[in-house]
Write a protein that holds these residues in place. Structure first.
Motif, PDB file in Angstrom:
ATOM      1  N   LEU A 193      -5.860   2.409  -6.966  1.00 36.36           N
ATOM      2  CA  LEU A 193      -6.290   1.496  -5.908  1.00 36.36           C
ATOM      3  C   LEU A 193      -5.140   1.167  -4.961  1.00 36.36           C
ATOM      4  N   GLY A 238      -7.207  -4.015  -7.249  1.00 34.30           N
ATOM      5  CA  GLY A 238      -5.911  -3.530  -7.712  1.00 34.30           C
ATOM      6  C   GLY A 238      -5.079  -4.647  -8.314  1.00 34.30           C
ATOM      7  N   ALA A 250      -9.634  -2.539  -2.552  1.00 34.74           N
ATOM      8  CA  ALA A 250      -8.480  -1.960  -3.247  1.00 34.74           C
ATOM      9  C   ALA A 250      -7.437  -3.034  -3.526  1.00 34.74           C
ATOM     10  N   TYR A 271     -16.293   3.866  -4.099  1.00 37.55           N
ATOM     11  CA  TYR A 271     -15.406   4.594  -3.187  1.00 37.55           C
ATOM     12  C   TYR A 271     -16.003   5.926  -2.756  1.00 37.55           C
ATOM     13  N   THR A 310      -6.079   2.599 -13.045  1.00 39.41           N
ATOM     14  CA  THR A 310      -6.998   2.104 -12.017  1.00 39.41           C
ATOM     15  C   THR A 310      -6.235   1.344 -10.938  1.00 39.41           C
TER      16      THR A 310
END
Length: 129
Positions: free
Chosen positions: A103, A67, A63, A38, A99
Motif C-alpha cells: 500500500l 497502510g 492506501a 484496487y 500489505t
C-alpha cells in the motif's frame, strides 16, 4: 496509475490467498479484499478515463489509511518475530507487513504521478515554474 493499481491489487490478492490456504483463517483474506478494490479501481479507471483522476485519488487515500492501520498492527509483531521472539500469529505479522508495504508503494507511486501531472498541467498553461 491504473496499471499500478492493477498490479498492486493482484499482489494484495496473492498476499491474502497464500496465508488463507496455509492457515484456513478467513481473516487472512483481508488483503485479498483490499486487492479486489484496487483491481476494480484500476479496471474502471482504464474503462472510464473521466473517472481516472478521482479513482486514483480515492485509492491513494485508501492506501494511506489502510497502510497505516496494517503497519501499526503487523510491523511491531514482525520486528519481534525477526528478533527471535514468539508472536501469536506469525503468518499474520508477515501478511500485514507485506500489505502495508504494498500500500505504501502504491501511495508513493500515486504521489509521484500526481506531482508529474500537476507539473505537466502548469507547464502546458505557461504558469508556474
Amino acid at each position: 496509475m491504473p496499471g499500478a493499481a492493477l498490479t498492486i491489487g493482484i499482489l494484495l490478492i496473492i498476499t491474502g490467498l497464500v496465508p488463507y490456504f496455509m492457515s484456513g483463517s478467513k481473516t487472512a483474506l483481508i488483503p485479498a479484499y483490499i486487492g479486489v478494490v484496487y483491481v476494480l479501481g484500476g479496471g474502471i479507471s482504464l474503462a472510464a478515463a473521466g473517472l481516472r483522476k478521482h479513482l486514483m485519488h480515492v485509492l491513494a487515500a485508501l492506501a494511506l489509511l489502510l497502510g497505516l492501520a496494517t503497519a501499526a498492527m503487523g510491523v511491531p509483531k514482525l520486528v519481534q518475530l525477526l528478533g527471535g521472539a514468539e508472536v501469536k500469529l506469525p503468518l499474520a505479522a508477515w501478511s500485514q507487513s507485506i500489505t502495508a508495504l504494498l500500500l505504501f508503494v502504491f501511495l508513493g507511486l500515486a504521489i509521484r504521478s500526481f506531482v508529474r501531472a500537476r507539473r505537466a498541467r502548469l507547464a502546458g498553461s505557461g504558469a508556474g515554474a
